[in-house]
Design a protein around this motif. Structure first.
Motif, PDB file in Angstrom:
ATOM      1  N   VAL A   1       0.836  -1.208   0.000  1.00 52.13           N
ATOM      2  CA  VAL A   1       0.000   0.000   0.000  1.00 52.13           C
ATOM      3  C   VAL A   1       0.867   1.253   0.000  1.00 52.13           C
ATOM      4  CG1 VAL A   1      -1.653   1.342   1.361  1.00 52.13           C
ATOM      5  CG2 VAL A   1      -1.963  -1.123   1.104  1.00 52.13           C
ATOM      6  N   ALA A   2       1.904   1.262   0.826  1.00 50.92           N
ATOM      7  CA  ALA A   2       2.777   2.432   0.924  1.00 50.92           C
ATOM      8  C   ALA A   2       3.469   2.702  -0.397  1.00 50.92           C
ATOM      9  CB  ALA A   2       3.804   2.229   2.037  1.00 50.92           C
ATOM     10  N   HIS A   3       3.983   1.675  -1.029  1.00 48.00           N
ATOM     11  CA  HIS A   3       4.699   1.841  -2.294  1.00 48.00           C
ATOM     12  C   HIS A   3       3.791   2.470  -3.344  1.00 48.00           C
ATOM     13  CE1 HIS A   3       6.854   0.749  -5.995  1.00 48.00           C
ATOM     14  NE2 HIS A   3       7.931   0.632  -5.235  1.00 48.00           N
ATOM     15  N   GLU A   4       2.581   1.964  -3.471  1.00 48.92           N
ATOM     16  CA  GLU A   4       1.641   2.494  -4.464  1.00 48.92           C
ATOM     17  C   GLU A   4       1.216   3.914  -4.127  1.00 48.92           C
ATOM     18  OE1 GLU A   4      -1.546  -0.293  -4.589  1.00 48.92           O
ATOM     19  OE2 GLU A   4      -0.390  -1.799  -5.708  1.00 48.92           O
ATOM     20  N   ALA A   5       0.977   4.171  -2.846  1.00 50.81           N
ATOM     21  CA  ALA A   5       0.487   5.488  -2.446  1.00 50.81           C
ATOM     22  C   ALA A   5       1.553   6.567  -2.619  1.00 50.81           C
ATOM     23  CB  ALA A   5       0.003   5.455  -0.996  1.00 50.81           C
ATOM     24  N   LEU A   6       2.805   6.242  -2.322  1.00 51.05           N
ATOM     25  CA  LEU A   6       3.859   7.239  -2.485  1.00 51.05           C
ATOM     26  C   LEU A   6       4.029   7.601  -3.955  1.00 51.05           C
ATOM     27  CD1 LEU A   6       6.023   9.023  -1.284  1.00 51.05           C
ATOM     28  CD2 LEU A   6       7.608   7.075  -1.382  1.00 51.05           C
ATOM     29  N   GLY A   7       3.963   6.600  -4.836  1.00 50.12           N
ATOM     30  CA  GLY A   7       4.028   6.890  -6.264  1.00 50.12           C
ATOM     31  C   GLY A   7       2.888   7.784  -6.705  1.00 50.12           C
ATOM     32  N   ALA A   8       1.688   7.516  -6.204  1.00 52.60           N
ATOM     33  CA  ALA A   8       0.530   8.339  -6.557  1.00 52.60           C
ATOM     34  C   ALA A   8       0.679   9.759  -6.026  1.00 52.60           C
ATOM     35  CB  ALA A   8      -0.748   7.700  -6.013  1.00 52.60           C
ATOM     36  N   PHE A   9       1.200   9.882  -4.799  1.00 53.58           N
ATOM     37  CA  PHE A   9       1.401  11.213  -4.219  1.00 53.58           C
ATOM     38  C   PHE A   9       2.385  12.030  -5.048  1.00 53.58           C
ATOM     39  CE2 PHE A   9       4.238  13.742  -1.393  1.00 53.58           C
ATOM     40  CZ  PHE A   9       3.372  14.805  -1.186  1.00 53.58           C
TER      41      PHE A   9
ATOM     42  N   GLY B   1      -3.798  19.448  -6.592  1.00 51.74           N
ATOM     43  CA  GLY B   1      -3.453  19.642  -5.186  1.00 51.74           C
ATOM     44  C   GLY B   1      -4.363  18.809  -4.297  1.00 51.74           C
ATOM     45  N   ALA B   2      -5.648  18.783  -4.637  1.00 50.81           N
ATOM     46  CA  ALA B   2      -6.593  17.976  -3.860  1.00 50.81           C
ATOM     47  C   ALA B   2      -6.271  16.492  -3.968  1.00 50.81           C
ATOM     48  CB  ALA B   2      -8.022  18.240  -4.343  1.00 50.81           C
ATOM     49  N   GLU B   3      -5.801  16.048  -5.129  1.00 44.58           N
ATOM     50  CA  GLU B   3      -5.507  14.626  -5.306  1.00 44.58           C
ATOM     51  C   GLU B   3      -4.268  14.186  -4.544  1.00 44.58           C
ATOM     52  OE1 GLU B   3      -5.564  13.039  -9.225  1.00 44.58           O
ATOM     53  OE2 GLU B   3      -7.531  13.874  -9.693  1.00 44.58           O
ATOM     54  N   THR B   4      -3.396  15.118  -4.188  1.00 43.23           N
ATOM     55  CA  THR B   4      -2.220  14.724  -3.408  1.00 43.23           C
ATOM     56  C   THR B   4      -2.607  14.283  -1.999  1.00 43.23           C
ATOM     57  OG1 THR B   4      -1.759  16.953  -2.509  1.00 43.23           O
ATOM     58  CG2 THR B   4      -0.750  16.378  -4.637  1.00 43.23           C
ATOM     59  N   VAL B   5      -3.693  14.833  -1.471  1.00 48.08           N
ATOM     60  CA  VAL B   5      -4.018  14.621  -0.056  1.00 48.08           C
ATOM     61  C   VAL B   5      -4.339  13.166   0.276  1.00 48.08           C
ATOM     62  CG1 VAL B   5      -5.614  15.235   1.804  1.00 48.08           C
ATOM     63  CG2 VAL B   5      -4.665  17.020   0.315  1.00 48.08           C
ATOM     64  N   PRO B   6      -5.277  12.506  -0.430  1.00 47.12           N
ATOM     65  CA  PRO B   6      -5.554  11.108  -0.063  1.00 47.12           C
ATOM     66  C   PRO B   6      -4.353  10.196  -0.263  1.00 47.12           C
ATOM     67  CG  PRO B   6      -6.761  11.747  -2.042  1.00 47.12           C
ATOM     68  CD  PRO B   6      -6.210  12.995  -1.461  1.00 47.12           C
ATOM     69  N   ALA B   7      -3.568  10.431  -1.318  1.00 47.87           N
ATOM     70  CA  ALA B   7      -2.390   9.588  -1.542  1.00 47.87           C
ATOM     71  C   ALA B   7      -1.367   9.790  -0.434  1.00 47.87           C
ATOM     72  CB  ALA B   7      -1.774   9.902  -2.901  1.00 47.87           C
ATOM     73  N   TYR B   8      -1.149  11.034  -0.045  1.00 47.63           N
ATOM     74  CA  TYR B   8      -0.215  11.325   1.044  1.00 47.63           C
ATOM     75  C   TYR B   8      -0.665  10.645   2.330  1.00 47.63           C
ATOM     76  CZ  TYR B   8       2.309  14.021   4.595  1.00 47.63           C
ATOM     77  OH  TYR B   8       3.085  14.391   5.671  1.00 47.63           O
ATOM     78  N   LEU B   9      -1.931  10.781   2.673  1.00 44.04           N
ATOM     79  CA  LEU B   9      -2.435  10.199   3.916  1.00 44.04           C
ATOM     80  C   LEU B   9      -2.383   8.674   3.880  1.00 44.04           C
ATOM     81  CD1 LEU B   9      -5.461  12.556   4.626  1.00 44.04           C
ATOM     82  CD2 LEU B   9      -3.321  12.408   5.925  1.00 44.04           C
ATOM     83  N   THR B  10      -2.731   8.092   2.751  1.00 40.96           N
ATOM     84  CA  THR B  10      -2.651   6.636   2.638  1.00 40.96           C
ATOM     85  C   THR B  10      -1.232   6.167   2.893  1.00 40.96           C
ATOM     86  OG1 THR B  10      -4.489   6.552   1.061  1.00 40.96           O
ATOM     87  CG2 THR B  10      -2.990   4.671   1.092  1.00 40.96           C
TER      88      THR B  10
ATOM     89  N   LYS C   1     -13.928  12.212   7.542  1.00 40.24           N
ATOM     90  CA  LYS C   1     -14.703  12.647   8.708  1.00 40.24           C
ATOM     91  C   LYS C   1     -13.933  12.448  10.003  1.00 40.24           C
ATOM     92  CE  LYS C   1     -18.989  11.528  11.198  1.00 40.24           C
ATOM     93  NZ  LYS C   1     -20.255  10.760  11.159  1.00 40.24           N
ATOM     94  N   TYR C   2     -13.131  11.386  10.054  1.00 43.82           N
ATOM     95  CA  TYR C   2     -12.459  11.027  11.301  1.00 43.82           C
ATOM     96  C   TYR C   2     -10.976  11.391  11.317  1.00 43.82           C
ATOM     97  CZ  TYR C   2     -16.685   8.222  11.944  1.00 43.82           C
ATOM     98  OH  TYR C   2     -17.984   7.814  12.071  1.00 43.82           O
ATOM     99  N   LEU C   3     -10.489  12.089  10.299  1.00 43.21           N
ATOM    100  CA  LEU C   3      -9.053  12.356  10.231  1.00 43.21           C
ATOM    101  C   LEU C   3      -8.558  13.144  11.441  1.00 43.21           C
ATOM    102  CD1 LEU C   3      -6.313  12.325   8.874  1.00 43.21           C
ATOM    103  CD2 LEU C   3      -7.029  14.346   7.553  1.00 43.21           C
ATOM    104  N   GLU C   4      -9.204  14.258  11.744  1.00 42.47           N
ATOM    105  CA  GLU C   4      -8.740  15.062  12.875  1.00 42.47           C
ATOM    106  C   GLU C   4      -8.876  14.270  14.180  1.00 42.47           C
ATOM    107  OE1 GLU C   4      -9.207  19.459  14.971  1.00 42.47           O
ATOM    108  OE2 GLU C   4     -10.440  18.957  13.219  1.00 42.47           O
TER     109      GLU C   4
END
Length: 241
Positions: A117-125, A148-157, A171-174
């Motif tokens: 998951v991390a490998h794929e998400a970092l590439g997407a970010f 810019g908006a698309e970077t956020v879910p990939a970064y968090l993942t 909803k539960y991020l904070e």
């Protein structure tokens, strides 16, 4: 007695219901509001008569044990629902604790899975960051905002996968960052949330570069430096140097 309590009494007495899992806001301390229903997963035998339900009070998903085993896991087609089982509460279980065991496995990432998951998400970010920064350079406002908006879910993942955790629903991020911090000042709620918010604005290029540069040493320490290095000469542009 509330409608939830009446439902719970019926399920506890029903021998065809093997397990009951509470998810949603009522499972996460401090997140329920007056509008929150009870999100429930009922695990049943094939002979069960319990029907699914969805209204303002109860959202009951009914599954057989085989369906529940696969639900929200990779390849199931319902991966999007995985965070439902993080911090879920098992209200009814089999004598051997099977339902609790299955729910717990859904609510976290095993080491091997976290690596994938991390490998794929970092590439997407990095890909979204590159497009965002190019759009900002070229004066493409809409492109900058959308990428810019698309970077956020990939970064968090990616960041949550580094910690073996499933990325929370927005909803539960904070709540997650404050109640179950990732550790270290970089990902503290008061530091990270403003940067993520800025990535959704006309300040996206600066915010995205900060996220990217601050993340790099952690990615390299995790063995993911080659993903940064694969950008070759464009890495200097990504870094803003």
């Amino acid at each position: 007695m509330t409608e939830f309590e009446r439902f719970l009494d019926r399920v506890m007495a029903d021998q065809e219901v093997l397990g009951l899992v509470l998810s949603g806001s009522h499972a996460r301390e401090g997140t329920a509001t007056s509008h929150s229903d009870h999100d429930l997963y009922a695990v049943v035998t094939p002979a069960a008569s319990l029907a699914p339900r969805r209204d303002a009070l109860l959202d009951v998903v009914v599954m057989t044990l085989d369906e529940f085993r696969a639900h929200a896991l990779p390849g199931s087609g319902t991966e999007w629902n995985r965070y439902a089982f993080a911090y879920s509460q098992v209200l009814k279980d089999t004598p051997d604790g099977l339902i609790a065991s299955l729910a717990a496995a859904k609510g976290r990432l095993a080491a091997e899975e976290a690596g994938v998951v991390a490998h794929e998400a970092l590439g997407a970010f990095l890909n979204s960051a590159y497009r965002c920064l190019k759009n900002a350079r070229d004066g493409n406002v809409m492109g900058t905002l959308l990428d810019g908006a698309e970077t956020v879910p990939a970064y968090l993942t990616y960041v949550f996968a580094l910690h073996g955790r499933v990325r929370p629903y927005n909803k539960y991020l904070e709540w997650e960052l404050r109640r179950h911090p990732l550790g270290g000042p970089l990902w503290a709620a008061d530091a990270l949330l403003p940067l993520l918010a800025a990535a959704l604005t006309l300040e996206a290029d600066g915010a995205v570069r900060t996220l990217l540069n601050d993340l790099e040493p952690h990615a390299r320490a995790a063995g993911h430096g080659e993903i940064y290095d694969s950008w070759g000469a464009d890495l200097a542009f990504l870094r803003g140097r």
